[in-house]
Design an enzyme around this catalytic site. Structure first.
Site, PDB file in Angstrom:
ATOM      1  N   GLY A  49      19.732  56.251  21.981  1.00  0.00           N
ATOM      2  CA  GLY A  49      18.496  56.932  21.631  1.00  0.00           C
ATOM      3  C   GLY A  49      17.729  56.110  20.619  1.00  0.00           C
ATOM      4  N   GLN A  54      11.578  54.863  13.981  1.00  0.00           N
ATOM      5  CA  GLN A  54      12.500  53.729  13.836  1.00  0.00           C
ATOM      6  C   GLN A  54      11.840  52.402  14.181  1.00  0.00           C
ATOM      7  OE1 GLN A  54      15.861  55.691  16.166  1.00  0.00           O
ATOM      8  NE2 GLN A  54      16.961  54.500  14.615  1.00  0.00           N
ATOM      9  N   CYS A 105      23.634  54.933  14.018  1.00  0.00           N
ATOM     10  CA  CYS A 105      22.177  54.907  14.096  1.00  0.00           C
ATOM     11  C   CYS A 105      21.711  53.457  14.019  1.00  0.00           C
ATOM     12  CB  CYS A 105      21.593  55.710  12.935  1.00  0.00           C
ATOM     13  SG  CYS A 105      19.792  55.784  12.944  1.00  0.00           S
ATOM     14  N   LEU A 106      20.733  53.100  14.867  1.00  0.00           N
ATOM     15  CA  LEU A 106      20.223  51.725  14.872  1.00  0.00           C
ATOM     16  C   LEU A 106      19.593  51.357  13.526  1.00  0.00           C
ATOM     17  CD1 LEU A 106      18.609  51.568  18.444  1.00  0.00           C
ATOM     18  CD2 LEU A 106      20.897  50.844  17.725  1.00  0.00           C
ATOM     19  N   HIS A 147      20.065  64.328  16.964  1.00  0.00           N
ATOM     20  CA  HIS A 147      19.963  63.150  16.102  1.00  0.00           C
ATOM     21  C   HIS A 147      18.534  62.584  16.148  1.00  0.00           C
ATOM     22  CE1 HIS A 147      21.658  59.228  14.460  1.00  0.00           C
ATOM     23  NE2 HIS A 147      20.471  58.860  14.904  1.00  0.00           N
ATOM     24  N   GLU A 148      17.988  62.487  17.375  1.00  0.00           N
ATOM     25  CA  GLU A 148      16.640  61.912  17.524  1.00  0.00           C
ATOM     26  C   GLU A 148      15.577  62.857  16.962  1.00  0.00           C
ATOM     27  OE1 GLU A 148      16.512  58.853  18.101  1.00  0.00           O
ATOM     28  OE2 GLU A 148      18.600  58.749  18.735  1.00  0.00           O
ATOM     29  N   HIS A 151      15.158  62.418  13.375  1.00  0.00           N
ATOM     30  CA  HIS A 151      14.334  61.258  12.997  1.00  0.00           C
ATOM     31  C   HIS A 151      12.857  61.657  12.880  1.00  0.00           C
ATOM     32  CE1 HIS A 151      16.941  57.813  12.763  1.00  0.00           C
ATOM     33  NE2 HIS A 151      17.474  58.030  13.943  1.00  0.00           N
TER      34      HIS A 151
HETATM   35 NI    NI Z   1      19.220  57.158  14.646  1.00  0.00          NI
END
Ligand code: NI
Length: 185
Positions: A49, A54, A105-106, A147-148, A151
């Site tokens: 995701g 991000q 997480c990225l 999670h997304e 963000h």
């Molecule tokens: Ni993330």
């Protein structure tokens, strides 16, 4: 298509509420290109995701996917979902029950933690062309969506961790935290 730079924890764009997309914005070529670039960036980084903040765009848009046969996420039995864009998403229903599971997480490379999330939910959103979507999700995909969504509200997963001792580097997480969790269940 272009690989986008990923914002890392601490950058203000990750800690603010993202704005709704207008109908005009959704139809404009920039957003369509952004969606394609986000999908490419997510796949290149081996993520499941990615949310617009991000990649330094504070808009309510994220990509979520569930790759088939992905050992890393232990997805046995879950149907795969190709990378899909969700615009202006909202959760309209969710289970009372929560379940702990690991997240990464990225924007927080090499770090993992155990995060409680609702086990089932229903989400309404627009697709990349502005058409309404209503989807039901459970298990790992429901976790990805939560999670997304976080963000878009400026929340990173460590803020959701209940036992901060589970916040670990990837290698130590797999070796100790997951082993401990598997022993308990
Ligand atoms: Ni993330």
């Amino acid at each position: 298509m272009t690989l986008l730079k990923i914002a890392r924890m601490g950058h203000p764009v990750l800690h603010q509420r993202a704005e709704e997309l207008s109908e005009e914005e959704i139809q404009c070529p920039e957003i369509q290109r952004l969606i394609d670039d986000m999908i490419e960036t997510m796949e290149d980084a081996d993520g499941v995701g990615i949310a617009a903040p991000q990649v330094f765009v504070s808009k309510r848009l994220f990509i979520a996917s569930l790759p088939p046969d992905n050992d890393r996420y232990d997805l046995v039995g879950e149907a795969d979902v190709p990378p899909t864009a969700f615009l202006n998403p909202t959760f309209v229903e969710h289970s009372k029950a929560t379940e702990e599971g690991f997240e990464g997480c990225l924007s927080i490379p090499s770090i993992r933690g155990l995060v409680p999330r609702w086990t089932e939910l229903r989400m309404e959103a627009l697709d990349r062309h502005g058409k309404p979507l209503s989807i039901k999700a459970d298990g790992f995909f429901a976790r990805v969506l939560q999670h997304e969504m976080d963000h878009l509200d400026g929340i990173l997963f460590p803020e959701r961790i209940e036992d901060m001792r589970t916040l670990s580097f990837e290698e130590e997480f797999d070796r100790y935290v997951m082993a401990d969790l598997q022993q308990r269940t």
